[in-house]
Design an enzyme around this catalytic site. Structure first.
Site, mmCIF file in Angstrom:
data_model
loop_
_atom_site.group_PDB
_atom_site.id
_atom_site.type_symbol
_atom_site.label_atom_id
_atom_site.label_comp_id
_atom_site.label_asym_id
_atom_site.label_seq_id
_atom_site.Cartn_x
_atom_site.Cartn_y
_atom_site.Cartn_z
ATOM 1 N N ALA A 1 32.472 43.786 52.497
ATOM 2 C CA ALA A 1 33.601 43.803 50.789
ATOM 3 C C ALA A 1 32.096 44.746 49.827
ATOM 4 O O ALA A 1 32.555 44.345 48.606
ATOM 5 C CB ALA A 1 33.089 42.466 50.602
ATOM 6 N N GLU B 1 43.013 33.702 36.017
ATOM 7 C CA GLU B 1 44.192 34.300 36.051
ATOM 8 C C GLU B 1 44.921 33.483 36.432
ATOM 9 O O GLU B 1 46.356 33.305 35.550
ATOM 10 C CB GLU B 1 44.269 35.354 37.090
ATOM 11 C CG GLU B 1 45.640 36.109 37.671
ATOM 12 C CD GLU B 1 44.880 37.697 37.983
ATOM 13 O OE1 GLU B 1 44.437 38.263 37.927
ATOM 14 O OE2 GLU B 1 46.525 38.254 37.820
#
Ligand SMILES: Cc1cc2nc3c(=O)[nH]c(=O)nc-3n(C[C@H](O)[C@H](O)[C@H](O)COP(=O)(O)OP(=O)(O)OC[C@H]3O[C@@H](n4cnc5c(N)ncnc54)[C@H](O)[C@@H]3O)c2cc1C
Length: 381
Positions: free
Chosen positions: A179, A245
């Site tokens: 990642a 979000e």
């Protein structure tokens, strides 16, 4: 009586009138023209900035209001309520939040005033033709070349894509297979001309919102434009900021449920069938009672998440529940409201049909409903 959520302070209540007036005067009357153009007039950003509507969550030292980001929830809800969705404010609150929470002091000092004034039009640039839900699969690269980073790749479905000049680009900066290969790279107004704007995509709803393909063909930005100043933190930054979000999308749904319900109540009180108002049928009242129940349950949950957010405690599962519940409730309520309009509900000139067309995407972007279920289920093991 307007509803006052538990997290709202005097500051929020004071700005609420400005928000409502802004949508009534600057957004709703212009939406039909913007729908034809496929994008909003860029001046709407500086108008909003001058009214202080872009400064929630930004400290005063960086051009903000010194009020918490709760005002962004009020703006998202109002935008959903009036169902004029061309203005990409939700992207603004997302991008602003990344910089407030993850930016270095220098990045905040440079970029936040531009966002607060409306001079910077933001995009969050994640999705690619081959990678949407699975962000680890992105192929766009940002490669060091001297003091610069050079970005190459293709992106798709980017909101504000035709007009944005401050873009947070999710790019691969490493090749370790972990990642830590992902960074968030900011393209600023002075570099934005290098981004090649592709098609403004034709959608079934949100016609005034420009959603575009973008190409990065050797776009050069200073190496200091990695958000947070350190390579390889992008995936962690996404995980930390995606809950905001999702909560904002949920507030948008909340407003849309309220707006659709209000206009349907007006319609069924006016329309007659079998010599009675449609509202007089028990079925109508029961359907609307269910819609009201979903409105109030949605409000209670998203407000609970806002309290968590303002305390710095909003977790991924709670934000996913908010998005999943609110967007599904939006779909169910608007479908039921359209049904109560009969054939007129299917006609474009009746506003409920636009609520219907605009609602569908809420279960797709910001993480699909299936990804929300995945995230919620991870909190159970
Ligand atoms: C109008 C609009 C605006 C957008 N704005 C932006 C933007 O500004 N910036 C941006 O970066 N992106 C944006 N997007 C892209 C959006 O975030 C993606 O479309 C979304 O994340 C889904 O990705 P995908 O389309 O590649 O679907 P896919 O990932 O291909 O998914 C296809 C289906 O498979 C399911 N699926 C995938 N993975 C799993 C899994 N692990 N388990 C179960 N089911 C799974 C999905 O839920 C979906 O039903 C926008 C999209 C639209 C339509």
């Amino acid at each position: 009586m307007p509803f006052e959520s538990s997290w709202q302070t005097e500051d929020h209540l004071l700005i609420e009138d400005t928000i409502k007036r802004f949508f009534a005067e600057e957004i709703v009357p212009n939406e039909p023209e913007w729908e034809k153009a496929g994008q909003v007039d860029e001046s709407v950003w500086t108008t909003a900035g001058a009214l202080g509507l872009l400064g929630g969550g930004i400290p005063e030292a960086f051009g903000g209001l010194g009020i918490d980001a709760g005002i962004d929830a009020l703006i998202c809800a109002e935008q959903g309520r009036v169902n004029a969705l061309g203005w990409g404010f939700v992207v603004h609150t997302i991008v602003k939040n990344y910089i407030v929470m993850q930016g270095t002091p220098e990045q905040k000092a440079k970029w936040l005033p531009q966002l607060a004034s409306g001079q910077a039009i933001p995009s969050i640039v994640m999705s690619e033709p081959g990678a949407g839900s699975d962000l680890k699969g992105i192929r766009t690269r940002a490669v060091r070349d001297g003091d610069d980073l050079v970005i190459d790749g293709s992106k798709i479905f980017i909101s504000n894509g035709q007009t944005s000049n401050m873009l947070i680009v999710v790019a691969r900066t490493g090749d370790t297979g972990s990642a830590r290969d992902i960074s968030l790279v900011v393209v600023e107004p002075e570099q934005a001309d290098q981004v090649i704007r592709g098609r403004n995509l034709d959608k079934i709803g949100m016609k005034a919102q420009d959603t575009s393909e973008l190409r990065f063909d050797g776009v050069r930005v200073p190496k200091e434009n990695i958000l947070g100043g350190v390579e390889g933190r992008g995936f962690g930054q996404l995980m930390q900021e995606l809950p905001w979000e999702r909560l904002m999308i949920a507030y948008w749904s909340l407003g849309a449920i309220e707006g659709a319900l209000d206009l349907t109540i007006d319609y069924v009180n006016d329309r007659k069938a079998f010599g009675r108002h449609v509202m007089d049928f028990q079925n109508t009242r029961f359907v609307l009672a269910r819609c009201k129940m979903k409105l109030e349950l949605t409000r209670a949950y998203v407000d609970k998440c806002m309290v968590q957010y303002l305390a710095g405690e909003l977790d991924a599962a709670s934000a996913s529940i908010a998005k999943l519940w609110a967007t599904e409730a939006q779909g169910e309520v608007i479908d039921a409201c359209l049904q109560l309009h009969g054939g007129y509900g299917y006609m474009s000139e009746y506003p409920i049909s636009q609520f219907y067309a605009n609602a569908r995407v809420q279960r797709i972007y910001g993480g699909t409903s299936e990804i929300m279920l995945e995230l919620i289920s991870r909190s159970l093991v």
